[in-house]
Design a protein around this motif. Sequence first.
Motif, PDB file in Angstrom:
ATOM      1  N   LEU A 190      11.213 -10.560 -13.901  1.00  0.00           N
ATOM      2  CA  LEU A 190      12.506 -10.285 -13.286  1.00  0.00           C
ATOM      3  C   LEU A 190      12.289  -9.796 -11.857  1.00  0.00           C
ATOM      4  N   ASP A 191      12.744 -10.598 -10.914  1.00  0.00           N
ATOM      5  CA  ASP A 191      12.759 -10.189  -9.509  1.00  0.00           C
ATOM      6  C   ASP A 191      14.063  -9.424  -9.294  1.00  0.00           C
ATOM      7  N   LEU A 192      13.949  -8.122  -9.088  1.00  0.00           N
ATOM      8  CA  LEU A 192      15.131  -7.271  -9.032  1.00  0.00           C
ATOM      9  C   LEU A 192      16.023  -7.607  -7.838  1.00  0.00           C
ATOM     10  N   GLY A 193      15.418  -7.949  -6.720  1.00  0.00           N
ATOM     11  CA  GLY A 193      16.209  -8.301  -5.547  1.00  0.00           C
ATOM     12  C   GLY A 193      16.963  -9.602  -5.715  1.00  0.00           C
ATOM     13  N   HIS A 194      16.362 -10.563  -6.408  1.00  0.00           N
ATOM     14  CA  HIS A 194      17.039 -11.839  -6.613  1.00  0.00           C
ATOM     15  C   HIS A 194      18.298 -11.684  -7.453  1.00  0.00           C
ATOM     16  N   THR A 195      18.319 -10.685  -8.344  1.00  0.00           N
ATOM     17  CA  THR A 195      19.503 -10.515  -9.182  1.00  0.00           C
ATOM     18  C   THR A 195      20.728 -10.146  -8.342  1.00  0.00           C
ATOM     19  N   THR A 196      20.544  -9.262  -7.380  1.00  0.00           N
ATOM     20  CA  THR A 196      21.699  -8.728  -6.661  1.00  0.00           C
ATOM     21  C   THR A 196      22.348  -9.759  -5.754  1.00  0.00           C
TER      22      THR A 196
END
Length: 296
Positions: A190-196
């Motif tokens: 999970l790329d946390l920045g890509h989620t937002t």
Amino acid sequence: MVISTAISIIRDRFGNKKAIKMLSDAGFKTLDCSLFEMAYYDSPFNSENWEEEAKKMKAYSDSLGVTYNQAHLPFNFKWNEEGEWERFIGPAHYRALDICGIMGVKYVVAHPIHHMEYLGHEDEVFEYNMRFFRTMIPYCEKYGYKICIENMWQHEAKTRRIGHDSCSHMEELIRYIDGLGGTEHFGACLDLGHTTIVGFEPEDCIRKLGHNYLYALHIHDNDYMSDRHDLPGQGKINWEEVCRALGEIDYVGDFTYESSNFQRHVPEDMLPISFKYMLDVAKHLTEKIDSYRPNK
């Protein structure tokens, strides 16, 4: 929890050997072996001596007490050039999988192939990626690592605005893993920045993946508008809620930074200070994660 960081930006500035030494001296004894450079013909890992180069890097790292928990396959290829897969992309890609084995990583992060238009072509893209990822299974069996598929985003074809892409929905990411036989050889990064930037909160994505699918993280922050790859606390992500979610699902993977922009322009003589700050932030956040674990 193991704390690590990607070496790519420091490697691009100073070369692999100096980057490893600088990070090791700062206290990073576990690193993400970022193989982005292999998207370019002139990488030493694309030479006829690629195996020797990889073994030299591993031996040097061993001499410093540095290990590799994670790697990232190259992705910035010229996907749409006719014949480029056969000529360069395919050989470089599978060579990178061998290098991951040499480096002894646990998790190999891979982008789904996503140079194609996604919206309106979801099933076509899914089937393309099923064929692509199945070719990696023999490498998983040979080296014992797990391929972790990353959630992506892309610029929409007409508007050029950031929009959904392969595995940006957690339900689709789970569908990919299940379609490849489950979590024996595959998991989620999970790329946390890509989620937002596609409209999701990272803590919601963490809970949707849960303990059984989430094996790796790309830790960074942003402004919810662009893929900035900043250090936690420099953007708008709610890190208290992220840590709460990771603790609640009893996340057993590592804490791996991909906060490249924090390192990009720091003067060389200030990098040791910035690395120490990165470690302090990581220790603070991992302690929070542990405090939320169900058996705490």
